[in-house]
Design a protein around this motif. Structure first.
Motif, mmCIF file in Angstrom:
data_model
loop_
_atom_site.group_PDB
_atom_site.id
_atom_site.type_symbol
_atom_site.label_atom_id
_atom_site.label_comp_id
_atom_site.label_asym_id
_atom_site.label_seq_id
_atom_site.Cartn_x
_atom_site.Cartn_y
_atom_site.Cartn_z
ATOM 1 N N ILE A 1 -134.037 -55.695 12.390
ATOM 2 C CA ILE A 1 -134.243 -55.177 11.349
ATOM 3 C C ILE A 1 -135.372 -53.786 11.387
ATOM 4 N N PRO A 2 -134.871 -52.613 10.576
ATOM 5 C CA PRO A 2 -135.600 -51.563 10.769
ATOM 6 C C PRO A 2 -137.268 -51.819 10.560
ATOM 7 N N HIS A 3 -137.859 -51.067 11.479
ATOM 8 C CA HIS A 3 -139.439 -51.314 11.545
ATOM 9 C C HIS A 3 -140.110 -52.491 11.879
ATOM 10 N N CYS A 4 -139.249 -53.582 12.281
ATOM 11 C CA CYS A 4 -139.908 -54.831 12.836
ATOM 12 C C CYS A 4 -140.026 -54.655 14.187
ATOM 13 N N LYS A 5 -141.002 -55.034 14.896
ATOM 14 C CA LYS A 5 -141.390 -55.050 16.267
ATOM 15 C C LYS A 5 -141.575 -56.434 16.741
ATOM 16 N N LYS A 6 -141.015 -57.293 16.237
ATOM 17 C CA LYS A 6 -141.180 -58.696 16.548
ATOM 18 C C LYS A 6 -140.154 -59.052 17.473
ATOM 19 N N LEU A 7 -140.142 -59.858 18.413
ATOM 20 C CA LEU A 7 -139.082 -60.188 19.287
ATOM 21 C C LEU A 7 -137.940 -61.220 18.657
ATOM 22 N N ALA A 8 -136.922 -60.753 19.149
ATOM 23 C CA ALA A 8 -135.661 -61.484 18.493
ATOM 24 C C ALA A 8 -135.560 -63.010 19.349
ATOM 25 N N LEU A 9 -135.336 -64.104 18.602
ATOM 26 C CA LEU A 9 -135.078 -65.106 19.079
ATOM 27 C C LEU A 9 -133.974 -65.414 20.070
ATOM 28 N N SER A 10 -134.018 -65.998 21.342
ATOM 29 C CA SER A 10 -132.882 -66.054 22.056
ATOM 30 C C SER A 10 -133.318 -67.295 23.167
ATOM 31 N N VAL A 11 -131.922 -67.623 23.684
ATOM 32 C CA VAL A 11 -131.873 -68.647 24.643
ATOM 33 C C VAL A 11 -131.046 -68.083 25.960
ATOM 34 N N GLN A 12 -131.923 -68.361 26.961
ATOM 35 C CA GLN A 12 -131.463 -67.495 28.241
ATOM 36 C C GLN A 12 -131.037 -66.219 28.152
ATOM 37 N N ARG B 1 -129.144 -64.795 25.910
ATOM 38 C CA ARG B 1 -127.951 -64.666 25.215
ATOM 39 C C ARG B 1 -128.230 -64.512 23.807
ATOM 40 N N GLY B 2 -127.649 -63.540 22.995
ATOM 41 C CA GLY B 2 -127.847 -63.085 21.500
ATOM 42 C C GLY B 2 -127.331 -64.488 20.751
ATOM 43 N N LYS B 3 -127.264 -65.571 20.811
ATOM 44 C CA LYS B 3 -126.729 -66.577 19.996
ATOM 45 C C LYS B 3 -127.134 -66.493 18.748
ATOM 46 N N TYR B 4 -128.389 -66.053 18.246
ATOM 47 C CA TYR B 4 -128.919 -66.233 17.073
ATOM 48 C C TYR B 4 -128.919 -64.547 16.378
ATOM 49 N N GLY B 5 -128.021 -63.706 16.799
ATOM 50 C CA GLY B 5 -127.808 -62.331 16.486
ATOM 51 C C GLY B 5 -129.225 -61.716 17.192
ATOM 52 N N VAL B 6 -129.745 -60.668 16.561
ATOM 53 C CA VAL B 6 -130.938 -59.903 17.128
ATOM 54 C C VAL B 6 -131.980 -59.839 15.976
ATOM 55 N N PHE B 7 -132.256 -61.193 15.621
ATOM 56 C CA PHE B 7 -133.208 -61.296 14.647
ATOM 57 C C PHE B 7 -134.557 -62.061 15.180
ATOM 58 N N CYS B 8 -135.710 -61.629 14.580
ATOM 59 C CA CYS B 8 -136.952 -62.551 14.843
ATOM 60 C C CYS B 8 -136.968 -63.904 13.774
ATOM 61 N N ALA B 9 -138.045 -64.665 14.023
ATOM 62 C CA ALA B 9 -138.051 -65.922 13.072
ATOM 63 C C ALA B 9 -138.176 -65.638 11.698
ATOM 64 N N GLU B 10 -138.899 -64.494 11.436
ATOM 65 C CA GLU B 10 -139.106 -64.157 10.082
ATOM 66 C C GLU B 10 -137.800 -63.595 9.382
ATOM 67 N N HIS B 11 -136.951 -62.932 10.121
ATOM 68 C CA HIS B 11 -135.900 -62.127 9.673
ATOM 69 C C HIS B 11 -134.419 -63.133 9.719
ATOM 70 N N MET B 12 -134.705 -64.129 10.518
ATOM 71 C CA MET B 12 -133.406 -65.010 10.827
ATOM 72 C C MET B 12 -132.688 -65.441 9.567
ATOM 73 N N PRO B 13 -131.395 -65.189 9.219
ATOM 74 C CA PRO B 13 -130.750 -65.593 8.017
ATOM 75 C C PRO B 13 -130.892 -67.050 7.999
ATOM 76 N N ASN B 14 -130.764 -68.082 8.810
ATOM 77 C CA ASN B 14 -130.704 -69.278 8.851
ATOM 78 C C ASN B 14 -131.812 -69.841 9.900
ATOM 79 N N ILE B 15 -132.882 -69.725 9.502
ATOM 80 C CA ILE B 15 -134.131 -70.105 10.426
ATOM 81 C C ILE B 15 -134.115 -71.597 10.503
ATOM 82 N N GLN B 16 -133.818 -72.424 9.800
ATOM 83 C CA GLN B 16 -133.862 -73.694 10.084
ATOM 84 C C GLN B 16 -132.734 -74.278 11.050
ATOM 85 N N TRP B 17 -131.472 -73.560 10.831
ATOM 86 C CA TRP B 17 -130.411 -73.943 11.771
ATOM 87 C C TRP B 17 -130.922 -73.563 13.354
#
Length: 225
Positions: A16-27, A29-45
């Motif tokens: 997300i533009p201007h967001c400096k937070k780290l993206a969620l990831s497992v090992q 791998r971009g399993k969750y796209g390139v989104f931090c917890a705040e901007h994750m489209p489906n954070i509960q999943w």
């Protein structure tokens, strides 16, 4: 981890533009796209998936779960290597004989957690809140606890060799029987803490602190520098 293996943190930034937070990831791998917890489209999943991954795995490497809440999980026997848990909330977590090496728990909250007989090496809890949390019998070696705010927390019989509590706020905290050789307590704000049975003479305290064989005495009404 095998001897000689090199750990690399996943420091991919949220897309997300201007967001400096780290993206969620497992090992890494971009399993969750390139989104931090705040901007994750489906954070509960994403949260549920990461919790299932931790539960099903004995060794967790380069996980980035920053910004997630973890409630009532059992981390006992888990081994975390190069993982990032910044700005997380851990509530009612049991972690007996857990291992964590080169992992970051900075600016997180630990509430009613039991992290006992665990081995934590070269980790960072800087700026975190520890409330009613028990580290009894654990090892927190070469670990950064600078700026932590700890209340009703136990470090009894804990090995804190070469760790740092610089400018920490400690209230009703016990270090009974702890190894605090080369541990640094500069500039702490304290209330009702005890070092009975510890090797306090081998730790580093601010000027004005009195160390005896049985206890450490702090001057009243002063914030030590």
């Amino acid at each position: 981890m095998k001897s000689g293996d090199i750990l690399m943190f996943n420091t991919t930034i949220c897309s997300i533009p201007h967001c400096k937070k780290l993206a969620l990831s497992v090992q890494n791998r971009g399993k969750y796209g390139v989104f931090c917890a705040e901007h994750m489209p489906n954070i509960q999943w994403a949260r549920d998936d990461i919790c299932e991954y931790i539960t099903a795995s004995n060794k967790i490497i380069t996980l980035n779960a920053s910004g997630l809440d973890f409630i009532g999980l059992d981390f006992s026997g888990k081994r975390f290597y190069g993982c990032i848990f910044r700005h997380c909330i851990f509530t009612n977590i049991i972690a007996e004989k857990m291992q964590a090496r080169l992992s970051l728990f900075e600016f997180s909250r630990f509430i009613d957690c039991r992290i006992v007989k665990s081995h934590i090496l070269a980790a960072s809890f800087a700026g975190s809140i520890l409330y009613n949390t028990d580290f009894t019998g654990s090892e927190l070696i070469h670990t950064n606890l600078c700026g932590v705010s700890a209340e009703n927390t136990l470090f009894d019989n804990t090995d804190l060799y070469n760790s740092r509590f610089i400018r920490a706020q400690l209230s009703d905290v016990s270090f009974r029987g702890a190894n605090i050789q080369n541990t640094v307590f500069y500039g702490i704000v304290q209330k009702n803490i005890t070092f009975k049975g510890s090797n306090a003479g081998h730790a580093f305290f601010s000027e004005g602190v009195t160390i005896t064989k049985s206890e450490v005495s702090f001057p009243t009404g002063k914030i030590l520098i």
